[in-house]
Design a protein around this motif. Structure first.
Motif, PDB file in Angstrom:
ATOM      1  N   THR A   1     -10.550  19.361  22.077  1.00 18.53           N
ATOM      2  CA  THR A   1     -10.955  18.987  23.429  1.00 18.53           C
ATOM      3  C   THR A   1     -11.204  17.494  23.518  1.00 18.53           C
ATOM      4  OG1 THR A   1     -11.990  21.143  23.706  1.00 18.53           O
ATOM      5  CG2 THR A   1     -12.670  19.442  25.240  1.00 18.53           C
TER       6      THR A   1
ATOM      7  N   SER B   1     -23.530  18.026  30.249  1.00 22.27           N
ATOM      8  CA  SER B   1     -22.191  18.346  30.746  1.00 22.27           C
ATOM      9  C   SER B   1     -21.333  19.038  29.693  1.00 22.27           C
ATOM     10  CB  SER B   1     -21.490  17.061  31.179  1.00 22.27           C
ATOM     11  OG  SER B   1     -21.203  16.272  30.029  1.00 22.27           O
ATOM     12  N   ALA B   2     -20.241  19.622  30.163  1.00 23.79           N
ATOM     13  CA  ALA B   2     -19.279  20.252  29.249  1.00 23.79           C
ATOM     14  C   ALA B   2     -18.689  19.227  28.290  1.00 23.79           C
ATOM     15  CB  ALA B   2     -18.177  20.938  30.057  1.00 23.79           C
ATOM     16  N   GLU B   3     -18.515  17.983  28.743  1.00 22.57           N
ATOM     17  CA  GLU B   3     -17.984  16.930  27.878  1.00 22.57           C
ATOM     18  C   GLU B   3     -18.947  16.623  26.733  1.00 22.57           C
ATOM     19  OE1 GLU B   3     -16.210  16.650  31.889  1.00 22.57           O
ATOM     20  OE2 GLU B   3     -18.286  16.611  31.218  1.00 22.57           O
TER      21      GLU B   3
ATOM     22  N   PHE C   1     -21.192  18.682  25.583  1.00 25.39           N
ATOM     23  CA  PHE C   1     -21.202  19.898  24.767  1.00 25.39           C
ATOM     24  C   PHE C   1     -20.028  19.907  23.798  1.00 25.39           C
ATOM     25  CE2 PHE C   1     -20.224  24.505  24.261  1.00 25.39           C
ATOM     26  CZ  PHE C   1     -21.438  24.945  23.767  1.00 25.39           C
TER      27      PHE C   1
ATOM     28  N   ASN D   1     -23.522  26.459  26.756  1.00 23.83           N
ATOM     29  CA  ASN D   1     -23.546  25.309  27.662  1.00 23.83           C
ATOM     30  C   ASN D   1     -23.803  25.771  29.083  1.00 23.83           C
ATOM     31  OD1 ASN D   1     -21.204  22.924  28.965  1.00 23.83           O
ATOM     32  ND2 ASN D   1     -23.295  22.516  28.357  1.00 23.83           N
TER      33      ASN D   1
END
Length: 143
Positions: free
Chosen positions: A132, A51-53, A55, A65
């Motif tokens: 982030t 997931s982007a999280e 990453f 990603n």
């Protein structure tokens, strides 16, 4: 007879073909790191399939990603490159799922043995998105 030799070893020619084929599907973290050290990563791109999280939390430098769950049918990727997919570890199969999805779309793929866990265990660097991550709890596999 020993348990280890209950099934006889393959003929050396068969064994060579088998292991050569196996290496066509996997890349070694040490080899990738050496390429990075030599500034010689031409011909392939590392693909984080979690997931982007995940990453944002930790990724191999230079990786892109492409979460396997969200891959669109059309991708703007260079068909001449090899895409080396990785995920969390040997216990996670997001890299396998991502590599399968990319291969089905016509791209050449490999899987990074051991994922980011093997990468970090070897002491190799990771990138993060500190801004982030503010207020975000630690993500485990998050595939």
């Amino acid at each position: 007879m020993t348990n280890a030799l209950r099934f006889p070893a393959a003929d050396p020619d068969q064994a060579a073909k088998f292991f050569e084929a196996e290496l066509a599907f996997e890349a070694d973290p040490d080899d990738v790191y050496r390429d990075m050290q030599d500034n010689n990563t031409h011909g392939y791109v590392l693909v984080e399939t979690r997931s982007a999280e995940a990453f944002a939390q930790a990724r191999i430098p230079g990786a892109i990603n492409l979460p396997y769950r969200d891959l669109p049918d059309q991708l703007d990727l260079d068909p001449n490159l090899v895409y080396i997919c990785y995920c969390e570890s040997f216990q996670c199969n997001a890299a396998t799922k991502g590599a399968l999805a990319l291969a089905r779309r016509g791209f050449k793929v490999k899987r990074l043995a051991g994922g980011i866990t093997a990468w970090k265990s070897a002491g190799y660097p990771v990138d993060t998105d500190v801004q982030t991550l503010a207020g975000v709890s630690k993500v485990a596999c998050h595939c």
